[in-house]
Design a protein around this motif. Structure first.
Motif, PDB file in Angstrom:
ATOM      1  N   ASN A   1       0.858  -1.184   0.000  1.00  0.00           N
ATOM      2  CA  ASN A   1       0.000   0.000   0.000  1.00  0.00           C
ATOM      3  C   ASN A   1       0.896   1.237   0.000  1.00  0.00           C
ATOM      4  OD1 ASN A   1      -2.499  -1.355   0.180  1.00  0.00           O
ATOM      5  ND2 ASN A   1      -2.154  -1.708   2.371  1.00  0.00           N
ATOM      6  N   ARG A   2       0.535   2.212  -0.792  1.00  0.00           N
ATOM      7  CA  ARG A   2       1.323   3.436  -0.835  1.00  0.00           C
ATOM      8  C   ARG A   2       0.547   4.528  -0.121  1.00  0.00           C
ATOM      9  NH1 ARG A   2       3.661   3.234  -7.008  1.00  0.00           N
ATOM     10  NH2 ARG A   2       5.239   1.623  -6.619  1.00  0.00           N
ATOM     11  N   SER A   3       0.875   4.721   1.126  1.00  0.00           N
ATOM     12  CA  SER A   3       0.153   5.695   1.946  1.00  0.00           C
ATOM     13  C   SER A   3       0.379   7.119   1.459  1.00  0.00           C
ATOM     14  CB  SER A   3       0.598   5.570   3.413  1.00  0.00           C
ATOM     15  OG  SER A   3       2.001   5.731   3.518  1.00  0.00           O
ATOM     16  N   SER A   4       1.517   7.296   0.726  1.00  0.00           N
ATOM     17  CA  SER A   4       1.819   8.648   0.247  1.00  0.00           C
ATOM     18  C   SER A   4       1.094   8.983  -1.053  1.00  0.00           C
ATOM     19  CB  SER A   4       3.333   8.786   0.032  1.00  0.00           C
ATOM     20  OG  SER A   4       3.792   7.819  -0.901  1.00  0.00           O
ATOM     21  N   GLY A   5       0.346   8.015  -1.580  1.00  0.00           N
ATOM     22  CA  GLY A   5      -0.417   8.267  -2.804  1.00  0.00           C
ATOM     23  C   GLY A   5       0.266   7.718  -4.046  1.00  0.00           C
ATOM     24  N   VAL A   6      -0.325   7.991  -5.186  1.00  0.00           N
ATOM     25  CA  VAL A   6       0.182   7.484  -6.453  1.00  0.00           C
ATOM     26  C   VAL A   6       1.469   8.198  -6.831  1.00  0.00           C
ATOM     27  CG1 VAL A   6      -0.374   7.128  -8.888  1.00  0.00           C
ATOM     28  CG2 VAL A   6      -2.176   6.968  -7.172  1.00  0.00           C
ATOM     29  N   GLU A   7       2.409   7.447  -7.430  1.00  0.00           N
ATOM     30  CA  GLU A   7       3.699   8.010  -7.816  1.00  0.00           C
ATOM     31  C   GLU A   7       3.844   8.019  -9.333  1.00  0.00           C
ATOM     32  OE1 GLU A   7       6.915   6.094  -5.845  1.00  0.00           O
ATOM     33  OE2 GLU A   7       5.915   6.050  -3.903  1.00  0.00           O
ATOM     34  N   GLU A   8       4.843   8.743  -9.801  1.00  0.00           N
ATOM     35  CA  GLU A   8       5.080   8.800 -11.243  1.00  0.00           C
ATOM     36  C   GLU A   8       5.787   7.559 -11.746  1.00  0.00           C
ATOM     37  OE1 GLU A   8       7.430  12.226 -12.043  1.00  0.00           O
ATOM     38  OE2 GLU A   8       9.225  11.457 -11.050  1.00  0.00           O
ATOM     39  N   ARG A   9       6.362   6.769 -10.838  1.00  0.00           N
ATOM     40  CA  ARG A   9       7.041   5.523 -11.204  1.00  0.00           C
ATOM     41  C   ARG A   9       6.227   4.318 -10.726  1.00  0.00           C
ATOM     42  NH1 ARG A   9      11.178   9.130 -10.144  1.00  0.00           N
ATOM     43  NH2 ARG A   9      12.922   9.085 -11.626  1.00  0.00           N
ATOM     44  N   LEU A  10       6.438   3.191 -11.395  1.00  0.00           N
ATOM     45  CA  LEU A  10       5.774   1.951 -10.969  1.00  0.00           C
ATOM     46  C   LEU A  10       6.476   1.363  -9.752  1.00  0.00           C
ATOM     47  CD1 LEU A  10       5.277   0.374 -14.514  1.00  0.00           C
ATOM     48  CD2 LEU A  10       3.466   1.271 -13.040  1.00  0.00           C
ATOM     49  N   ARG A  11       7.785   1.284  -9.800  1.00  0.00           N
ATOM     50  CA  ARG A  11       8.666   0.827  -8.722  1.00  0.00           C
ATOM     51  C   ARG A  11       8.559  -0.679  -8.437  1.00  0.00           C
ATOM     52  NH1 ARG A  11      11.159   5.069  -6.460  1.00  0.00           N
ATOM     53  NH2 ARG A  11      10.119   7.108  -6.534  1.00  0.00           N
ATOM     54  N   ASP A  12       7.360  -1.200  -8.203  1.00  0.00           N
ATOM     55  CA  ASP A  12       7.184  -2.591  -7.773  1.00  0.00           C
ATOM     56  C   ASP A  12       6.427  -3.399  -8.824  1.00  0.00           C
ATOM     57  OD1 ASP A  12       8.212  -2.107  -5.037  1.00  0.00           O
ATOM     58  OD2 ASP A  12       6.382  -0.904  -4.840  1.00  0.00           O
ATOM     59  N   TRP A  13       6.628  -4.731  -8.786  1.00  0.00           N
ATOM     60  CA  TRP A  13       5.864  -5.617  -9.662  1.00  0.00           C
ATOM     61  C   TRP A  13       5.541  -6.918  -8.945  1.00  0.00           C
ATOM     62  CZ3 TRP A  13       7.914 -10.388 -11.282  1.00  0.00           C
ATOM     63  CH2 TRP A  13       9.291 -10.577 -11.098  1.00  0.00           C
ATOM     64  N   GLN A  14       4.468  -7.545  -9.385  1.00  0.00           N
ATOM     65  CA  GLN A  14       4.028  -8.814  -8.802  1.00  0.00           C
ATOM     66  C   GLN A  14       3.539  -9.710  -9.928  1.00  0.00           C
ATOM     67  OE1 GLN A  14       0.380  -9.640  -8.357  1.00  0.00           O
ATOM     68  NE2 GLN A  14       0.771 -11.598  -7.355  1.00  0.00           N
ATOM     69  N   TRP A  15       3.905 -10.978  -9.849  1.00  0.00           N
ATOM     70  CA  TRP A  15       3.530 -11.968 -10.867  1.00  0.00           C
ATOM     71  C   TRP A  15       2.488 -12.902 -10.278  1.00  0.00           C
ATOM     72  CZ3 TRP A  15       3.305 -13.345 -15.707  1.00  0.00           C
ATOM     73  CH2 TRP A  15       3.268 -14.686 -16.093  1.00  0.00           C
TER      74      TRP A  15
ATOM     75  N   GLY B   1       1.132 -15.484 -12.078  1.00  0.00           N
ATOM     76  CA  GLY B   1       1.099 -16.703 -12.872  1.00  0.00           C
ATOM     77  C   GLY B   1       0.495 -16.502 -14.245  1.00  0.00           C
ATOM     78  N   VAL B   2      -0.145 -15.355 -14.452  1.00  0.00           N
ATOM     79  CA  VAL B   2      -0.776 -15.044 -15.741  1.00  0.00           C
ATOM     80  C   VAL B   2      -0.281 -13.701 -16.282  1.00  0.00           C
ATOM     81  CG1 VAL B   2      -2.950 -14.606 -16.935  1.00  0.00           C
ATOM     82  CG2 VAL B   2      -2.834 -16.376 -15.168  1.00  0.00           C
ATOM     83  N   GLN B   3      -0.204 -12.713 -15.413  1.00  0.00           N
ATOM     84  CA  GLN B   3       0.173 -11.376 -15.845  1.00  0.00           C
ATOM     85  C   GLN B   3       1.038 -10.704 -14.789  1.00  0.00           C
ATOM     86  OE1 GLN B   3      -3.636  -9.443 -16.317  1.00  0.00           O
ATOM     87  NE2 GLN B   3      -3.824  -8.988 -14.145  1.00  0.00           N
ATOM     88  N   LEU B   4       1.703  -9.627 -15.208  1.00  0.00           N
ATOM     89  CA  LEU B   4       2.476  -8.784 -14.298  1.00  0.00           C
ATOM     90  C   LEU B   4       1.570  -7.688 -13.774  1.00  0.00           C
ATOM     91  CD1 LEU B   4       5.536  -8.629 -16.645  1.00  0.00           C
ATOM     92  CD2 LEU B   4       5.627  -9.556 -14.320  1.00  0.00           C
ATOM     93  N   ASN B   5       1.589  -7.484 -12.467  1.00  0.00           N
ATOM     94  CA  ASN B   5       0.713  -6.493 -11.825  1.00  0.00           C
ATOM     95  C   ASN B   5       1.542  -5.368 -11.206  1.00  0.00           C
ATOM     96  OD1 ASN B   5      -1.793  -7.981 -12.272  1.00  0.00           O
ATOM     97  ND2 ASN B   5      -0.955  -9.452 -10.813  1.00  0.00           N
ATOM     98  N   PHE B   6       0.982  -4.161 -11.252  1.00  0.00           N
ATOM     99  CA  PHE B   6       1.655  -2.976 -10.737  1.00  0.00           C
ATOM    100  C   PHE B   6       0.683  -2.127  -9.926  1.00  0.00           C
ATOM    101  CE2 PHE B   6       2.947  -3.749 -15.214  1.00  0.00           C
ATOM    102  CZ  PHE B   6       4.228  -4.222 -15.003  1.00  0.00           C
ATOM    103  N   ILE B   7       1.253  -1.176  -9.191  1.00  0.00           N
ATOM    104  CA  ILE B   7       0.474  -0.061  -8.665  1.00  0.00           C
ATOM    105  C   ILE B   7       0.558   1.033  -9.723  1.00  0.00           C
ATOM    106  CG2 ILE B   7       0.244   1.638  -6.828  1.00  0.00           C
ATOM    107  CD1 ILE B   7       1.746  -0.341  -5.007  1.00  0.00           C
ATOM    108  N   ALA B   8      -0.568   1.468 -10.208  1.00  0.00           N
ATOM    109  CA  ALA B   8      -0.592   2.393 -11.344  1.00  0.00           C
ATOM    110  C   ALA B   8       0.255   3.641 -11.074  1.00  0.00           C
ATOM    111  CB  ALA B   8      -2.034   2.801 -11.653  1.00  0.00           C
ATOM    112  N   ALA B   9       0.967   4.075 -12.115  1.00  0.00           N
ATOM    113  CA  ALA B   9       1.764   5.294 -12.026  1.00  0.00           C
ATOM    114  C   ALA B   9       1.028   6.453 -12.708  1.00  0.00           C
ATOM    115  CB  ALA B   9       3.119   5.077 -12.690  1.00  0.00           C
ATOM    116  N   THR B  10       1.473   7.658 -12.439  1.00  0.00           N
ATOM    117  CA  THR B  10       0.831   8.832 -13.030  1.00  0.00           C
ATOM    118  C   THR B  10       1.404   9.161 -14.407  1.00  0.00           C
ATOM    119  OG1 THR B  10       2.417  10.301 -11.925  1.00  0.00           O
ATOM    120  CG2 THR B  10       0.342   9.830 -10.776  1.00  0.00           C
ATOM    121  N   THR B  11       2.487   8.493 -14.792  1.00  0.00           N
ATOM    122  CA  THR B  11       3.095   8.715 -16.105  1.00  0.00           C
ATOM    123  C   THR B  11       3.217   7.386 -16.844  1.00  0.00           C
ATOM    124  OG1 THR B  11       5.342   8.403 -15.239  1.00  0.00           O
ATOM    125  CG2 THR B  11       4.456  10.651 -15.227  1.00  0.00           C
ATOM    126  N   SER B  12       3.289   7.447 -18.158  1.00  0.00           N
ATOM    127  CA  SER B  12       3.528   6.231 -18.947  1.00  0.00           C
ATOM    128  C   SER B  12       4.974   5.790 -18.747  1.00  0.00           C
ATOM    129  CB  SER B  12       3.266   6.503 -20.429  1.00  0.00           C
ATOM    130  OG  SER B  12       1.896   6.746 -20.651  1.00  0.00           O
TER     131      SER B  12
END
Length: 207
Positions: A102-116, A118-129
């Protein structure tokens, strides 16, 4: 040395099954069983760290996006990210998480983390592409026709006897399936050595 086509393995399997003319064991009949053997071979090559089973792809993860699907991925090894406009030497390593934090500081411009999952890669959405580079263990699509590439050098040495064994076992034939399975396994080390390739880069470590 280049990989051969599926037709080479299919013809050899027919020879083992004593049907060179393809009266009974046509390509249509054999290919589903050969794909079973093909998936087995890929798994064995992955477990042996064959470099051909590793590849890299680069994708754009748009702002607000929380996942990435790669059709050929079997298992991710490492991910990097950068702003889409940055040069390629600006990629930074991302952190794998069993559960995304959980990002208590809110959404960031970077993804930073990833989770697999078994089917897809998951992220916490970033504010930039973000441009995301993924180094992963891949899987090849099933064989479709005799013209399909086997992808791996000497693959027919496993696929032909293993396919013949799978077909013979469903017809109730005794003795020969074990003989052909033993032949497939005896050829396996040759295939692994032929496809090992160069030493994998440090980031590919399975430890």
């Amino acid at each position: 040395m280049a990989a051969k086509t599926a037709q080479v393995a299919l013809d050899t399997a027919r020879t083992l099954l004593n049907d060179d003319a393809g009266v009974t064991w046509t390509n249509t009949v054999l290919i589903p069983k050969m794909n079973e053997a093909y998936r087995e071979l890929q798994q064995k090559l992955t477990l042996s760290d064959a470099s051909l089973m590793q590849t890299t792809s680069v994708s754009t993860v748009n702002a607000g996006t929380t996942n990435l699907v790669i059709a050929s991925i079997k298992e991710p090894i490492r991910l990097w990210e950068k702003f889409t406009s940055d040069p390629n030497d600006d990629y930074t390593v991302m952190t794998e998480r069993f559960i995304l934090p959980n990002r208590s500081s809110g959404v960031e411009e970077r993804l930073r983390d990833w989770q697999w999952d078994g089917v897809q890669l998951n992220f916490i959405a970033a504010t930039t592409s973000r441009s995301v580079k993924v180094f992963y263990w891949q899987e090849f699509a099933d064989l479709v026709t005799g013209a399909s590439s086997l992808q791996f050098i000497d693959a027919e040495l496993y696929l032909a006897p293993r396919t013949a064994a799978l077909m013979a076992s469903i017809t109730g034939e005794e003795g020969r399936p074990k003989e052909w399975n033993d032949l497939a396994l005896s050829n396996l080390q040759q295939i692994i050595l032929a496809n090992r390739g160069r030493m994998a880069p440090p980031e590919s470590s399975r430890s």
